[in-house]
Write an enzyme that holds these catalytic residues in place. Structure first.
Site, PDB file in Angstrom:
ATOM      1  N   ASP A 187      -4.396   5.634   6.079  1.00 50.32           N
ATOM      2  CA  ASP A 187      -4.954   6.873   6.620  1.00 50.32           C
ATOM      3  C   ASP A 187      -5.920   6.470   7.750  1.00 50.32           C
ATOM      4  O   ASP A 187      -5.487   6.260   8.886  1.00 50.32           O
ATOM      5  CB  ASP A 187      -5.647   7.560   5.428  1.00 50.32           C
ATOM      6  CG  ASP A 187      -6.101   8.966   5.690  1.00 50.32           C
ATOM      7  OD1 ASP A 187      -6.208   9.356   6.849  1.00 50.32           O
ATOM      8  OD2 ASP A 187      -6.384   9.686   4.719  1.00 50.32           O
ATOM      9  N   THR A 188      -7.205   6.302   7.438  1.00 52.51           N
ATOM     10  CA  THR A 188      -8.136   5.841   8.484  1.00 52.51           C
ATOM     11  C   THR A 188      -7.866   4.383   8.863  1.00 52.51           C
ATOM     12  O   THR A 188      -8.194   3.955   9.969  1.00 52.51           O
ATOM     13  CB  THR A 188      -9.603   5.923   7.995  1.00 52.51           C
ATOM     14  OG1 THR A 188      -9.760   5.056   6.872  1.00 52.51           O
ATOM     15  CG2 THR A 188      -9.986   7.337   7.612  1.00 52.51           C
ATOM     16  N   GLU A 231       0.840  -1.215   0.000  1.00 53.29           N
ATOM     17  CA  GLU A 231       0.000   0.000   0.000  1.00 53.29           C
ATOM     18  C   GLU A 231       0.867   1.254   0.000  1.00 53.29           C
ATOM     19  O   GLU A 231       1.944   1.266   0.605  1.00 53.29           O
ATOM     20  CB  GLU A 231      -0.866   0.018   1.266  1.00 53.29           C
ATOM     21  CG  GLU A 231      -2.291  -0.417   1.072  1.00 53.29           C
ATOM     22  CD  GLU A 231      -3.154   0.606   0.332  1.00 53.29           C
ATOM     23  OE1 GLU A 231      -2.640   1.387  -0.485  1.00 53.29           O
ATOM     24  OE2 GLU A 231      -4.365   0.606   0.571  1.00 53.29           O
ATOM     25  N   ASP A 232       0.380   2.305  -0.627  1.00 55.14           N
ATOM     26  CA  ASP A 232       1.105   3.574  -0.573  1.00 55.14           C
ATOM     27  C   ASP A 232       0.888   4.276   0.758  1.00 55.14           C
ATOM     28  O   ASP A 232       1.824   4.822   1.336  1.00 55.14           O
ATOM     29  CB  ASP A 232       0.720   4.491  -1.743  1.00 55.14           C
ATOM     30  CG  ASP A 232      -0.778   4.711  -1.853  1.00 55.14           C
ATOM     31  OD1 ASP A 232      -1.541   3.860  -1.375  1.00 55.14           O
ATOM     32  OD2 ASP A 232      -1.192   5.736  -2.414  1.00 55.14           O
ATOM     33  N   LYS A 234      -0.361   7.777   8.390  1.00 57.86           N
ATOM     34  CA  LYS A 234      -0.753   8.991   9.124  1.00 57.86           C
ATOM     35  C   LYS A 234      -1.458   8.543  10.399  1.00 57.86           C
ATOM     36  O   LYS A 234      -2.690   8.388  10.409  1.00 57.86           O
ATOM     37  CB  LYS A 234      -1.748   9.812   8.287  1.00 57.86           C
ATOM     38  CG  LYS A 234      -1.170  10.580   7.145  1.00 57.86           C
ATOM     39  CD  LYS A 234      -2.305  11.394   6.515  1.00 57.86           C
ATOM     40  CE  LYS A 234      -1.863  12.119   5.285  1.00 57.86           C
ATOM     41  NZ  LYS A 234      -3.014  12.757   4.610  1.00 57.86           N
ATOM     42  N   ARG A 256       0.664  12.243  -9.285  1.00 56.80           N
ATOM     43  CA  ARG A 256       1.076  10.896  -8.876  1.00 56.80           C
ATOM     44  C   ARG A 256       2.521  10.577  -9.229  1.00 56.80           C
ATOM     45  O   ARG A 256       3.171   9.799  -8.542  1.00 56.80           O
ATOM     46  CB  ARG A 256       0.214   9.833  -9.570  1.00 56.80           C
ATOM     47  CG  ARG A 256      -1.141   9.639  -8.974  1.00 56.80           C
ATOM     48  CD  ARG A 256      -1.752   8.350  -9.523  1.00 56.80           C
ATOM     49  NE  ARG A 256      -3.184   8.341  -9.402  1.00 56.80           N
ATOM     50  CZ  ARG A 256      -3.847   7.989  -8.307  1.00 56.80           C
ATOM     51  NH1 ARG A 256      -3.182   7.603  -7.233  1.00 56.80           N
ATOM     52  NH2 ARG A 256      -5.157   8.010  -8.273  1.00 56.80           N
TER      53      ARG A 256
HETATM   54  C1  PRP Z   1      -5.787   5.714  -0.852  1.00 56.33           C
HETATM   55  C2  PRP Z   1      -4.591   4.806  -0.581  1.00 56.33           C
HETATM   56  C3  PRP Z   1      -5.181   3.690   0.237  1.00 56.33           C
HETATM   57  C4  PRP Z   1      -6.341   4.361   0.957  1.00 56.33           C
HETATM   58  C5  PRP Z   1      -5.977   4.591   2.388  1.00 56.33           C
HETATM   59  O1  PRP Z   1      -6.461   5.252  -1.967  1.00 56.33           O
HETATM   60  O2  PRP Z   1      -4.018   4.334  -1.761  1.00 56.33           O
HETATM   61  O3  PRP Z   1      -5.622   2.632  -0.563  1.00 56.33           O
HETATM   62  O4  PRP Z   1      -6.588   5.612   0.315  1.00 56.33           O
HETATM   63  O5  PRP Z   1      -6.994   5.268   3.057  1.00 56.33           O
HETATM   64  P1  PRP Z   1      -7.710   4.677   4.341  1.00 56.33           P
HETATM   65  O6  PRP Z   1      -6.673   4.179   5.284  1.00 56.33           O
HETATM   66  O7  PRP Z   1      -8.447   5.895   4.898  1.00 56.33           O
HETATM   67  O8  PRP Z   1      -8.672   3.617   3.919  1.00 56.33           O
HETATM   68  P2  PRP Z   1      -7.528   6.146  -2.770  1.00 56.33           P
HETATM   69  O9  PRP Z   1      -8.925   5.762  -2.353  1.00 56.33           O
HETATM   70  O10 PRP Z   1      -7.155   7.590  -2.655  1.00 56.33           O
HETATM   71  O11 PRP Z   1      -7.370   5.625  -4.252  1.00 56.33           O
HETATM   72  P3  PRP Z   1      -6.107   5.694  -5.253  1.00 56.33           P
HETATM   73  O12 PRP Z   1      -4.994   4.878  -4.631  1.00 56.33           O
HETATM   74  O13 PRP Z   1      -6.642   5.068  -6.501  1.00 56.33           O
HETATM   75  O14 PRP Z   1      -5.724   7.148  -5.410  1.00 56.33           O
END
Ligand code: PRP
Length: 189
Positions: free
Chosen positions: A112-113, A108-109, A140, A174
């Protein structure tokens, strides 16, 4: 404005430069290679599952520095209600490889939550892999709503909007080679 000017107008500061990223990714690849040193290529081998779109840059760099054999596959998700408590995650495209009896490493990149990684852990656990771990470039911790384990972590960062190295704002930025903090006025406008 030219693309270059627009980027420098939108970025507040560089949080992680190219060298710091390369050094950390190299160390993570070393740790992961050591952990899976005895796993051979094949039906019970290592599978990296990159989470699209954001993880494609990190996965490409990490995978090329691993010294153990591995498969690469992807899954695409999208999250509803970002920032709210619901945390629903929608499956856009499933991975193709059968992960039963294989060693799965979710790549995963950012966490967050935590809802996305939690969803992934539940989804892949149900598929009965030999083992399941996660490798996350950024976390985060201030934003966490659900406690989810991260086995390999690149960096903890503060609660600011970051772009680059796979991360976007409205699908932009990106492919910046660094992690930059977006100016507040950009995402609040
Ligand atoms: C981002 C990121 C994770 C997710 C993390 O994806 O790549 O998959 O949010 O957030 P969380 O911990 O709050 O669930 P995003 O939905 O932005 O899609 P993308 O990778 O296609 O930009």
């Amino acid at each position: 404005m030219r693309e270059e000017e627009e980027i420098s107008a939108a970025i507040d500061r560089v949080l992680l430069g190219e060298d710091a990223i390369a050094e950390r990714v190299g160390k993570m690849a070393g740790e992961i290679s050591a952990a899976y040193a005895n796993v051979e290529y094949g039906d019970d081998g290592l599978v990296l599952i990159g989470v699209l779109k954001g993880a494609f840059v990190f996965l490409a760099d990490l995978a090329r520095r691993l010294t153990v054999p591995h498969h690469v596959d992807f899954i695409a998700l999208s999250s509803y209600n970002r920032g709210e408590t619901k945390g629903e995650v929608r499956l856009i495209m499933d991975s193709r490889i059968s992960v039963a009896d294989r060693h799965v490493l979710i790549v995963e990149d950012i966490v967050d939550t935590g809802y996305t990684l939690d969803y992934l852990r539940r989804t892949f656990t149900a598929r009965e892999p030999a083992s399941l771990r996660s490798c996350v470039f950024l976390s985060k911790p201030e934003r966490r709503r659900i406690d989810v384990p991260i086995d390999y972590l690149g960096f903890e960062i503060p609660d600011v909007w970051v772009v680059g190295y796979g991360l976007d704002y409205g699908d932009r930025y990106r492919t910046l080679p660094y992690i930059g903090a977006l100016k507040q006025e950009v995402y609040e406008s």
